[in-house]
Each structure stands twice: as structure tokens, then as C-alpha cells.
Design an enzyme around this catalytic site. Structure first.
Site, short mmCIF file in Angstrom:
data_model
loop_
_atom_site.label_atom_id
_atom_site.label_comp_id
_atom_site.label_asym_id
_atom_site.label_seq_id
_atom_site.Cartn_x
_atom_site.Cartn_y
_atom_site.Cartn_z
N GLU A 1 -45.28 118.68 8.36
CA GLU A 1 -46.73 118.45 8.39
C GLU A 1 -47.03 117.12 9.09
OE1 GLU A 1 -45.39 121.31 6.45
OE2 GLU A 1 -45.23 119.57 5.15
N ASN B 1 -34.20 121.94 12.62
CA ASN B 1 -34.92 122.19 11.38
C ASN B 1 -35.67 123.50 11.47
OD1 ASN B 1 -36.05 121.39 8.73
ND2 ASN B 1 -37.99 121.41 9.85
N GLU B 2 -35.36 124.40 10.55
CA GLU B 2 -36.04 125.70 10.49
C GLU B 2 -36.14 126.33 11.88
OE1 GLU B 2 -38.82 125.30 6.53
OE2 GLU B 2 -39.66 124.53 8.39
N GLU C 1 -35.00 123.16 0.62
CA GLU C 1 -36.39 122.81 0.31
C GLU C 1 -36.87 123.74 -0.79
OE1 GLU C 1 -39.13 122.63 3.55
OE2 GLU C 1 -37.83 121.35 4.79
N TYR D 1 -48.65 116.18 -2.14
CA TYR D 1 -47.85 117.39 -2.25
C TYR D 1 -47.76 117.93 -3.68
CZ TYR D 1 -44.67 120.62 0.15
OH TYR D 1 -44.12 121.73 0.73
#
Length: 580
Positions: A89, A143-144, A220, A292
Site C-alpha cells: 500500500e 513479492n507476490e 502474511e 491496519y
């Protein structure tokens, strides 16, 4: 039980050093350890460390090594995720805005700057590995990636580059637990982990089908979520989140809580999403707070989720002593008067290196900047007596339109992008002040440009002959406050507003701006971030370390219209908005 080779089972929690003031790292890390975790995980945002090509910074909020040392002092091991892409984000997913395309693939135009970045970063990281007496136990590759591409040559280049630069600890990838993500984002010989927020047994079963030899690790565990402007504040019930953690641990897996500690998107670092399964829908800018709904809140408070997690972890590890529930008192609530007003037009010379003239509007990146505003001006010939639509093509992201100094309209990406314009016989000066909000950080739209991307039309006619000023707003020290007038009254238009507040003893506080519209805030030159009356966030977190005993300077850049009484409010509690 899932164990990392050489280090055992991992009970980790995410905390981003770049979202917490460095003076507060020890407090947050100690609380993370006291929860029962033994490891802290962090991303590394490339665009923070190399804001301009070849210009690296590793101090202040960018002091990764200082953070790793602080984690070691707190008794925590570390997982580091250096990207080059991080999502998180964060603006553009951590990728610098100056990168050429294509992104995230085995193309020399991308790999050359990646290699330069890794040359500067990885040796700093490598010397903190457990193999060298430090505390770093794992390092992530990309990442991802399975959510974006399937270029294994690219993943191999990154893997080989990390090893060649001295990374000796286990490498890993992390992806969603789906066939297409795991087939696209993993690499033989590199440990695969998965990310999810519920149904652990199902997620690990998918992972095992693809990678039966890899110990299960949820890299995660989404125990909360982030917020977009104009939506509701997202929370997750503590007991539901705790039950999900229990399921992971009963499976014998390692886990990383994402996030264990909330933080803040200071300045202009917040990212954005594009709605829809194909990330091709409406633009969704992320708010300044990155709380968060984490067990350790943005301001360091211990939440009910923290206590619920501690109860779960007690069944799976030996807990340290319980932390104190005491949270330091904030500053006393009260007003922050902002009596000085400096119109933006009166200080362009202090905020930009000068006007750039071109036939068509230039993007923010073409003007050599990555954040802030662009002021565009041109002259429209007249007479044009019909109310013909003025249309901005590729507006990124918000614009205030004036004609001969008079306000005409506010335009927005994915909202109103045109307005009727009638031009007198003498012609008219058209001005568009464009704010670049967060770049999309996930999916195919990565690498978007800001400002005016595809031109401005009046009817079917393109308008040419533009003068533009890029205003990065990275340094306000040169603002000519001697030109300022008195604020207040019904005065419209973008302007800086300044005031001072005397503080006896610095402490956290929460700034609300009721009656204000949209803009940014600085305290003693430190950029707190953006505000917008669209919500949901209603207060900005002001960390105690940005304040000082005595007089403190508060500056607000309001882009629309300040209230008749230009005053902010310090409040005793954060207000992140109504929940869903």
C-alpha cells in the site's frame, strides 16, 4: 512443526521501519517481543532509498541498519523483504517513479537499475545476517510476483543477484495460495510461502500440492486491513483474528502477522488500488494512516487484539513478561490557530526551479519530480460564446480549474473530468492545479504517470502552448512568509496556512481539521501526510518526536477553501472514521 532451516519455527510480526518514527522503534519492537513473537518482518521500499537515480539515502526513516540493530537489541530476529517491488500500500509498490518500462521482468531497462540498487542495499543487509553474528534469518525474492507475472528468468536474476552480493540465509517467495499465483511466482530451489487471512488448512493444502517439500509458512496473516478515501474504516474482530492465528499454529506452521504494528504513510508515500478483479476499475487512493487495525496501533497502544494474540501464543511458546498497559498521555486537547496565509501563486518561485514550456502538458515525471503538485497554464483564444466542454484526458488525479483567476470547477480521476467553458473575445488564462495522489501499488497498472497524461481539449480541439511548474513540496524552508497576509474570512484558493503552538513537554497528539477540505500538513518541517474531508480518516497522528519543547511550527496546505476561522484541533484520541 514447520521450521526454517537452521533457525526453527518462526513467530513473526510485521513492522515497517519507514512508517514509524525512528525514536519510537525501541518502544514498538519491545511490545512486539512482549506479545510472544521472536521475529520482526519488514519490507524495504526502493523509492525511499533511491528517490533519484543513483542518489541513495539510508538515514532517518530510511535507516534500515539502525532498525535491524534496534530489533536485535529487543531480542528479535528479522525477515527482510527487499523487493525490488513490495506492494505494501506504498506509492507505486516501492518502485521509483523514474523507472522506464517495462517493469518486473527480465528486461535490461529494468534490471540495470535493479542491480545498481541491490549493489547499494544488499551489502548493508548481508552484514546483519545470523551467519555473520546478526539477526536476519530470511530474505525474500520479489513479492507476490504470481499476482503480476510469470517471468522465471527475472526471478532467477534476482535470486542469483542476492546470493552473489552475500545473502547466505534462506531465500523465499510469498504469494497467494492459488494455482496461477503459485505457478507464476515461485522458483525451484527457493522456499515458497503463502499469504492469506483465513481458512489456513485450505491454503496450506494448496501450497502442499505445489510444493510438498516446503514447510508451511504464512508470510502474511492479514489480521486487519487498510483504508481508502471515501470508504469505511476497516476493522477485524479480535477473537476472529485470534482464532485464525490458532488455526495456523495448530497446523504446525510458521507465521508472520501482517501487520503486528501499525504505522503512518508520512508525506506523499501512500499508495492506491484500482478496483475490480483485473485491477482496471475505479481509482482507490489509500489514506495517510496505516494503522491496519493491528494489535499494536499506529500510536503504539496495545489493543484488544494484542491481548487476544498473546493468549494464543501462550499455548505455543514461552511468553516474555507481560507489557504494561500504560500509554503515555497525549498533549492536552486544544486549538492550533493558523493565522498566516500565503497563497500558492505568491510562492511558486520558492517551490519550483522555474517554469517549463511545452506544446503539450508534461507529466510530473517528465518534469523531473515524483510527488506533489503540477500547476499548468495556457491561454485559450476567444471569443468562444458557446458553453463547450473543457476536458482533461488522463487526469492523475485531482485538479482545481480556474479561468482568469476565478474558480471554475474541481475535476477528479474517475469522477468529473470535464466542465463547460465559455471564453470572452479577449481570450482567457486557463490554470489547472493538479495533485498527484498515490500511485497504484498492485496489479497491471503499476508505473502510472501523474499530472495530465493525455492532453486537454476544448470541444474537439486540443489546447497547446503550456507553461507548467512542478511543485514537489519536499522542502518548505524557502517559503516567503514575509509575503503572507492574515488568514480568515471567506477566502478561496490554494494557500499555505501557518501558526505556532507552545509545547511544554512533547507527547503524541492527533490533529483534526474540521471545516477544511483537502491538503497536506507539516509540523516543524516534518510531513505528516494528506488529509481529505472525504474520510474516513478524521485525525492525523502526530508522533511526539516531531515536536520539541517550546514553540512548534504548524503548516497546512489547503487546496480548496480554508474555513472562515483557520484553526486545527488537537484531540486526545485518534479518529480513523466510521467502521463498516
Amino acid at each position: 512443526m514447520s521450521e526454517v532451516p537452521g533457525v526453527g519455527r518462526v513467530l513473526s510480526g510485521g513492522m515497517h521501519y519507514f512508517r514509524v518514527h525512528p525514536d519510537q522503534w525501541p518502544d514498538r519492537l519491545a511490545k512486539l517481543r512482549a506479545m510472544g513473537l521472536d521475529t520482526v518482518e519488514t519490507y524495504v521500499p526502493w523509492n525511499l532509498h533511491e528517490p533519484r537515480p543513483g542518489a541513495f539515502r539510508f538515514e532517518g526513516l530510511a535507516d534500515l541498519e539502525g532498525f535491524l540493530r534496534a530489533a536485535a537489541t529487543a531480542g528479535l530476529r528479522a525477515i527482510v523483504r527487499p523487493g525490488p517491488y513490495i506492494c505494501a500500500e506504498w506509492d507505486n509498490g516501492g518502485l521509483p517513479s523514474w523507472l522506464p518500462g517495462p517493469l518486473r521482468c527480465h528486461d535490461p531497462a529494468f534490471l540495470e537499475p535493479v542491480d545498481r540498487y541491490f549493489d547499494a542495499l544488499v551489502p548493508r543487509l548481508a552484514r546483519h545476517q545470523v551467519t555473520r553474528g546478526g539477526n536476519v534469518i530470511m530474505v525474500q525474492v520479489e513479492n507476490e510476483y504470481g499476482s503480476y507475472g510469470d517471468d522465471r528468468d527475472y526471478l532467477r536474476h534476482l535470486t542469483d543477484g542476492l546470493r552473489r552480493r552475500g545473502v547466505e540465509v534462506p531465500l523465499f517467495t510469498s504469494d497467494g495460495a492459488t494455482d496461477w499465483m503459485l505457478t507464476g511466482g515461485t522458483l525451484p530451489g527457493v522456499w515458497a510461502t503463502v499469504n492469506f487471512g483465513s481458512r489456513a488448512a485450505e491454503q496450506f493444502a494448496v501450497l502442499a500440492r505445489h510444493r510438498p517439500e516446503d514447510p508451511p509458512f504464512c508470510m502474511e496473516y492479514w489480521n486487519g486491513w487498510f483504508d481508502h478515501h471515501g470508504e469505511r474504516h476497516t476493522t477485524r474482530d479480535p477473537q476472529d483474528a485470534a482464532a485464525g492465528l490458532e488455526e495456523i499454529l495448530r497446523h504446525g506452521a510458521s507465521v508472520n502477522l501482517y501487520m503486528a504494528c501499525g504505522g503512518t504513510n508520512f508525506g506523499f508515500t501512500a499508495g492506491a488500488n484500482a478496483d475490480g478483479d483485473g485491477a482496471d476499475g475505479a481509482y482507490q487512493p489509500t489514506v495517510t494512516s496505516y494503522d491496519y487495525d493491528a494489535p499494536i496501533a499506529e500510536d503504539g497502544r496495545l489493543t484488544p487484539k494484542y491481548r487476544a494474540y498473546r493468549e494464543v501464543l501462550a499455548r505455543h511458546t514461552t511468553l516474555p513478561p507481560a507489557p504494561s498497559d500504560h500509554h503515555p498521555d497525549p498533549l492536552p486537547p486544544g486549538p492550533v490557530a493558523l493565522p498566516e496565509r500565503l497563497p500558492l501563486d505568491d510562492c511558486l518561485d520558492a517551490l519550483t526551479t522555474g517554469a517549463v514550456r511545452s506544446a503539450t502538458p508534461r507529466t510530473l515525471e517528465e518534469l523531473g519530480e515524483s510527488t506533489g503538485l503540477v500547476l499548468y497554464r495556457t491561454r485559450v483564444p476567444g471569443p468562444r460564446e458557446e458553453d463547450t466542454e473543457l476536458r482533461v484526458k488522463g487526469l492523475r488525479d485531482w485538479a482545481r480549474v480556474t479561468v482568469d483567476g476565478r474558480h471554475l470547477a474541481v475535476l477528479e480521476r474517475d469522477g468529473r473530468t470535464s466542465v463547460p467553458l465559455r471564453v470572452p473575445e479577449a481570450g482567457a488564462e486557463l490554470t489547472l492545479l493538479v495533485e498527484a495522489m498515490g500511485r497504484i501499488n498492485y496489479g497491471p497498472p503499476l508505473g502510472e504517470r501523474k499530472g495530465i497524461v493525455d492532453g486537454v481539449l476544448h470541444g474537439r480541439q486540443y489546447l497547446f502552448g503550456w507553461e507548467q511548474h512542478a511543485l514537489p513540496l519536499s522542502d518548505l524552508t524557502a517559503l516567503p512568509w514575509e509575503r503572507a497576509g492574515e488568514g480568515g474570512g471567506d477566502v478561496e484558493g490554494p494557500a499555505f496556512h501557518r501558526g505556532t503552538l507552545t509545547v511544554e513537554r512533547p507527547a503524541d497528539t492527533y490533529l483534526a481539521l474540521p471545516g477544511w477540505g483537502k491538503g497536506c500538513v507539516w509540523v516543524n518541517g516534518f510531513p505528516l501526510g494528506r488529509y481529505w474531508n472525504r474520510g474516513p480518516q478524521r485525525t492525523l497522528y502526530v508522533p511526539a518526536p516531531v515536536l520539541r519543547p517550546g514553540e512548534n511550527e504548524w503548516v497546512v496546505l489547503e487546496l480548496e477553501r480554508a474555513p472562515e476561522r483557520p484553526v486545527g484541533e488537537l484531540r486526545a484520541e485518534p479518529d480513523l472514521g466510521p467502521t463498516a
